[in-house]
Each structure stands twice: as structure tokens, then as C-alpha cells.
Design a protein around this motif. Structure first.
Motif, PDB file in Angstrom:
ATOM      1  N   GLY A  99       0.800  -1.213   0.000  1.00 48.76           N
ATOM      2  CA  GLY A  99       0.000   0.000   0.000  1.00 48.76           C
ATOM      3  C   GLY A  99       0.831   1.261   0.000  1.00 48.76           C
ATOM      4  N   GLY A 100       2.126   1.134  -0.333  1.00 49.56           N
ATOM      5  CA  GLY A 100       2.971   2.311  -0.418  1.00 49.56           C
ATOM      6  C   GLY A 100       3.488   2.803   0.925  1.00 49.56           C
ATOM      7  N   THR A 101       3.233   2.051   2.007  1.00 48.44           N
ATOM      8  CA  THR A 101       3.692   2.469   3.329  1.00 48.44           C
ATOM      9  C   THR A 101       5.088   1.930   3.582  1.00 48.44           C
ATOM     10  N   PRO A 102       6.067   2.792   3.890  1.00 47.02           N
ATOM     11  CA  PRO A 102       7.416   2.318   4.148  1.00 47.02           C
ATOM     12  C   PRO A 102       7.443   1.346   5.319  1.00 47.02           C
ATOM     13  N   ALA A 103       8.186   0.244   5.172  1.00 49.00           N
ATOM     14  CA  ALA A 103       8.269  -0.745   6.238  1.00 49.00           C
ATOM     15  C   ALA A 103       9.148  -0.231   7.366  1.00 49.00           C
ATOM     16  N   ARG A 104       8.787  -0.601   8.593  1.00 55.59           N
ATOM     17  CA  ARG A 104       9.581  -0.230   9.753  1.00 55.59           C
ATOM     18  C   ARG A 104      10.723  -1.223   9.906  1.00 55.59           C
ATOM     19  N   THR A 105      11.939  -0.732  10.096  1.00 53.80           N
ATOM     20  CA  THR A 105      13.093  -1.613  10.245  1.00 53.80           C
ATOM     21  C   THR A 105      12.989  -2.391  11.550  1.00 53.80           C
ATOM     22  N   PRO A 106      13.077  -3.712  11.500  1.00 55.66           N
ATOM     23  CA  PRO A 106      12.974  -4.514  12.725  1.00 55.66           C
ATOM     24  C   PRO A 106      14.095  -4.194  13.713  1.00 55.66           C
ATOM     25  N   ALA A 107      13.790  -4.350  14.991  1.00 52.70           N
ATOM     26  CA  ALA A 107      14.778  -4.126  16.043  1.00 52.70           C
ATOM     27  C   ALA A 107      15.693  -5.338  16.178  1.00 52.70           C
ATOM     28  N   LEU A 108      16.788  -5.169  16.889  1.00 52.28           N
ATOM     29  CA  LEU A 108      17.823  -6.194  17.004  1.00 52.28           C
ATOM     30  C   LEU A 108      17.288  -7.518  17.535  1.00 52.28           C
ATOM     31  N   HIS A 109      16.448  -7.463  18.561  1.00 51.95           N
ATOM     32  CA  HIS A 109      15.942  -8.684  19.185  1.00 51.95           C
ATOM     33  C   HIS A 109      14.478  -8.954  18.835  1.00 51.95           C
ATOM     34  N   SER A 110      14.013  -8.383  17.746  1.00 53.51           N
ATOM     35  CA  SER A 110      12.636  -8.599  17.311  1.00 53.51           C
ATOM     36  C   SER A 110      12.461 -10.011  16.765  1.00 53.51           C
ATOM     37  N   PRO A 111      11.219 -10.508  16.708  1.00 51.72           N
ATOM     38  CA  PRO A 111      10.976 -11.809  16.062  1.00 51.72           C
ATOM     39  C   PRO A 111      11.469 -11.840  14.615  1.00 51.72           C
ATOM     40  N   ASP A 112      11.340 -10.706  13.908  1.00 53.48           N
ATOM     41  CA  ASP A 112      11.777 -10.649  12.503  1.00 53.48           C
ATOM     42  C   ASP A 112      13.263 -10.961  12.376  1.00 53.48           C
ATOM     43  N   ALA A 113      14.064 -10.296  13.205  1.00 56.81           N
ATOM     44  CA  ALA A 113      15.516 -10.480  13.137  1.00 56.81           C
ATOM     45  C   ALA A 113      15.919 -11.834  13.709  1.00 56.81           C
ATOM     46  N   GLY A 114      15.294 -12.220  14.828  1.00 55.06           N
ATOM     47  CA  GLY A 114      15.642 -13.492  15.444  1.00 55.06           C
ATOM     48  C   GLY A 114      15.323 -14.667  14.538  1.00 55.06           C
ATOM     49  N   PHE A 115      14.158 -14.616  13.890  1.00 53.20           N
ATOM     50  CA  PHE A 115      13.785 -15.691  12.957  1.00 53.20           C
ATOM     51  C   PHE A 115      14.777 -15.758  11.802  1.00 53.20           C
ATOM     52  N   ALA A 116      15.143 -14.616  11.257  1.00 46.49           N
ATOM     53  CA  ALA A 116      16.090 -14.600  10.139  1.00 46.49           C
ATOM     54  C   ALA A 116      17.420 -15.223  10.536  1.00 46.49           C
ATOM     55  N   ARG A 117      17.907 -14.887  11.714  1.00 45.76           N
ATOM     56  CA  ARG A 117      19.191 -15.441  12.169  1.00 45.76           C
ATOM     57  C   ARG A 117      19.080 -16.951  12.422  1.00 45.76           C
ATOM     58  N   ASP A 118      18.059 -17.356  13.169  1.00 41.01           N
ATOM     59  CA  ASP A 118      17.952 -18.760  13.567  1.00 41.01           C
ATOM     60  C   ASP A 118      17.598 -19.671  12.392  1.00 41.01           C
ATOM     61  N   MET A 119      16.665 -19.233  11.537  1.00 40.24           N
ATOM     62  CA  MET A 119      16.284 -20.085  10.415  1.00 40.24           C
ATOM     63  C   MET A 119      17.419 -20.211   9.408  1.00 40.24           C
ATOM     64  N   GLY A 155      19.661 -17.453   1.842  1.00 44.97           N
ATOM     65  CA  GLY A 155      20.223 -16.232   1.265  1.00 44.97           C
ATOM     66  C   GLY A 155      19.299 -15.044   1.440  1.00 44.97           C
ATOM     67  N   MET A 156      17.995 -15.258   1.304  1.00 45.41           N
ATOM     68  CA  MET A 156      17.030 -14.184   1.523  1.00 45.41           C
ATOM     69  C   MET A 156      17.075 -13.679   2.950  1.00 45.41           C
ATOM     70  N   LEU A 157      17.066 -14.605   3.907  1.00 48.22           N
ATOM     71  CA  LEU A 157      17.051 -14.223   5.320  1.00 48.22           C
ATOM     72  C   LEU A 157      18.289 -13.419   5.693  1.00 48.22           C
ATOM     73  N   LEU A 158      19.438 -13.879   5.227  1.00 47.34           N
ATOM     74  CA  LEU A 158      20.677 -13.148   5.513  1.00 47.34           C
ATOM     75  C   LEU A 158      20.693 -11.812   4.786  1.00 47.34           C
ATOM     76  N   GLY A 159      20.115 -11.780   3.575  1.00 55.91           N
ATOM     77  CA  GLY A 159      20.040 -10.525   2.831  1.00 55.91           C
ATOM     78  C   GLY A 159      19.170  -9.496   3.536  1.00 55.91           C
ATOM     79  N   TRP A 160      18.067  -9.960   4.139  1.00 52.06           N
ATOM     80  CA  TRP A 160      17.208  -9.039   4.882  1.00 52.06           C
ATOM     81  C   TRP A 160      17.952  -8.446   6.071  1.00 52.06           C
ATOM     82  N   LEU A 161      18.722  -9.276   6.764  1.00 50.44           N
ATOM     83  CA  LEU A 161      19.503  -8.743   7.895  1.00 50.44           C
ATOM     84  C   LEU A 161      20.453  -7.648   7.421  1.00 50.44           C
ATOM     85  N   ASP A 162      21.066  -7.852   6.264  1.00 50.61           N
ATOM     86  CA  ASP A 162      21.938  -6.810   5.701  1.00 50.61           C
ATOM     87  C   ASP A 162      21.140  -5.546   5.385  1.00 50.61           C
ATOM     88  N   LEU A 163      19.968  -5.717   4.757  1.00 46.60           N
ATOM     89  CA  LEU A 163      19.134  -4.568   4.416  1.00 46.60           C
ATOM     90  C   LEU A 163      18.710  -3.802   5.666  1.00 46.60           C
TER      91      LEU A 163
END
Length: 243
Positions: A48-68, A107-115
Motif C-alpha cells: 500500500g505504499g507504506t514504508p516498512a519499519r526496520t525490525p529491532a535487534l531482538h525482534s521476532p523478525d531479526a531473530g527468525f532470520a538469524r535462527d532459520m 540467502g534471503m534471510l541473511l540478505g534481509w539482515l543486511d538490508l
């Protein structure tokens, strides 16, 4: 030559290809979604054109990306091992699909962490601790003191996360061949997928990034299809999941 399947019942030869086609279709859809999700995440658009909020260091988004990413890496490793330990075409094809799919998703998960400008490893962070947090930094989601293993699962001694194989189990797979390697791989990968599904379900519920939630749900759907396929392949070899 491929080893006999061990299932001579009428219709067995028809059931497995059909089940495999369903699992393969789920994998293909997951890969197609992965490509689209990477582009979406790179643009920082949550829909919908809304900029995404960058996940925090210990957020589920970041933790899932690292662990998975770590969880997927072991699946890729096991799949490459069994590829060289058997000539069974069905097992080799399954192993190839799992390795290809999970390497791409990793590769996607690690790429998101970089982004997001977040580290791929956080010193002192317990594996899957994000499953006991909400989307806010360090907040709790009311899981009754859950320390991160989710869905009542716990990692077995010697394993980093639920479903993951131990070093001893990997050594056994590396030393096996033929039917023994096929059965052990299917059993280990069944455990691995069950742990991965529980983790992906956690992200589908808790992650704040829409494309990551959708990717996690795609993992759940594809791996459940593969669990059905692997149970059938084990039956054909006179074996069963390890329960």
C-alpha cells in the motif's frame, strides 16, 4: 541402480509420484514467492505504499532470520551428504530440492539482515529466544515464560535448536550408504522439518514484516508437504519417523 523401494503393494508406484508432485509444486511456489519477497523487502515497502519499519535487534523478525538461516544450513549439509551416499533417484531428487530451496531461502534471510543493518550473529542471544518476545525490542508476548523453544519443543542434547541433528548423527549419516543412508536421512530430515515448521509458524504469528510472515507461512506449507512425502518414502523402506 536405485535400490528397491520395499513397497510392492498395488498403486504404490502411483502414490509416491503424485505426492512428490504436490510437494514439488509447493517448493516451486515457495521459490517464486521468495524472489518476489526479496524485491519487496529491498524497496522497504510493506504494501500500500507504506514504508516498512526496520525490525529491532531482538525482534521476532531479526531473530527468525538469524535462527532459520542456521537451521536451513544444516538441512543443506545433510542433503549434500545423502546425495553422495545413495543412488536412489527419489531420495536424491528430494535432497536436491531441499538443498536448493533452503539455500535460496537462507540467502534471503541473511540478505534481509543486511538490508536492515542488523548482525547475522548476536553474542549471548539464546537460539529461538525471539519466540518469547513481541515485536517490540525486548518485550514479551505473554507466552508464560517461554524461553524460545515454542510449541512445547525443546532441542535434544547436543543439538542447537529443535529438530536439528547432533554432530554424532551427522557422522552416522556420513558413514552410512544405500538404504541405511536413505532411512537415516529421511528420519533426520523429518525431525528437522518438524522443528522448522514450529519455528516458521512462530514467525507467521509474530513477525512484523509482512513479506517475512508470508515467507514463513510458505515454509510451513512446503515443509508439511515434504513431511507427508518423507513418511511415505520411509514406509516404502520398511521404516518410520523416529517419533
Amino acid at each position: 541402480m536405485s535400490r528397491p523401494s520395499g513397497d510392492d503393494t498395488p498403486g504404490a508406484a502411483r502414490r509416491t509420484p503424485r505426492t512428490y508432485w504436490v510437494a514439488g509444486a509447493a517448493v516451486l511456489l515457495a521459490l517464486l514467492f521468495a524472489a518476489a519477497a526479496t524485491v519487496t523487502a529491498a524497496t522497504g515497502d510493506s504494501g500500500g505504499g507504506t514504508p516498512a519499519r526496520t525490525p529491532a535487534l531482538h525482534s521476532p523478525d531479526a531473530g527468525f532470520a538469524r535462527d532459520m538461516a542456521v537451521h536451513h544450513q544444516q538441512a543443506v549439509e545433510m542433503s549434500f551428504i545423502v546425495r553422495d551416499r545413495t543412488q536412489d533417484e527419489a531420495v536424491r531428487t528430494l535432497a536436491y530440492d531441499i538443498a536448493n530451496t533452503q539455500a535460496n531461502q537462507r540467502g534471503m534471510l541473511l540478505g534481509w539482515l543486511d538490508l536492515w543493518g542488523l548482525p547475522k550473529v548476536v553474542a549471548g542471544e539464546p537460539p529461538m529466544s525471539w519466540m518469547g518476545t513481541s515485536g517490540s525490542e525486548g518485550g514479551h508476548s505473554g507466552h508464560g515464560g517461554d524461553t524460545g523453544h515454542g510449541a512445547g519443543q525443546a532441542a535434544k542434547p547436543g543439538a542447537l535448536m529443535p529438530g536439528m541433528a547432533t554432530k554424532e548423527e551427522l557422522a552416522r549419516l556420513d558413514a552410512a550408504s544405500g538404504r541405511d543412508a536413505e532411512v537415516l536421512y529421511l528420519q533426520l530430515m523429518t525431525d528437522h522439518h518438524e522443528g522448522g515448521v514450529a519455528m516458521a509458524e512462530g514467525c507467521a504469528r509474530q513477525c512484523g514484516t509482512p513479506v517475512e510472515r508470508e515467507l514463513a507461512q510458505g515454509m510451513v506449507d512446503a515443509q508439511r508437504s515434504e513431511l507427508t512425502l518423507m513418511a511415505d518414502m520411509l514406509r516404502q523402506r520398511g521404516a518410520a519417523p523416529r517419533g
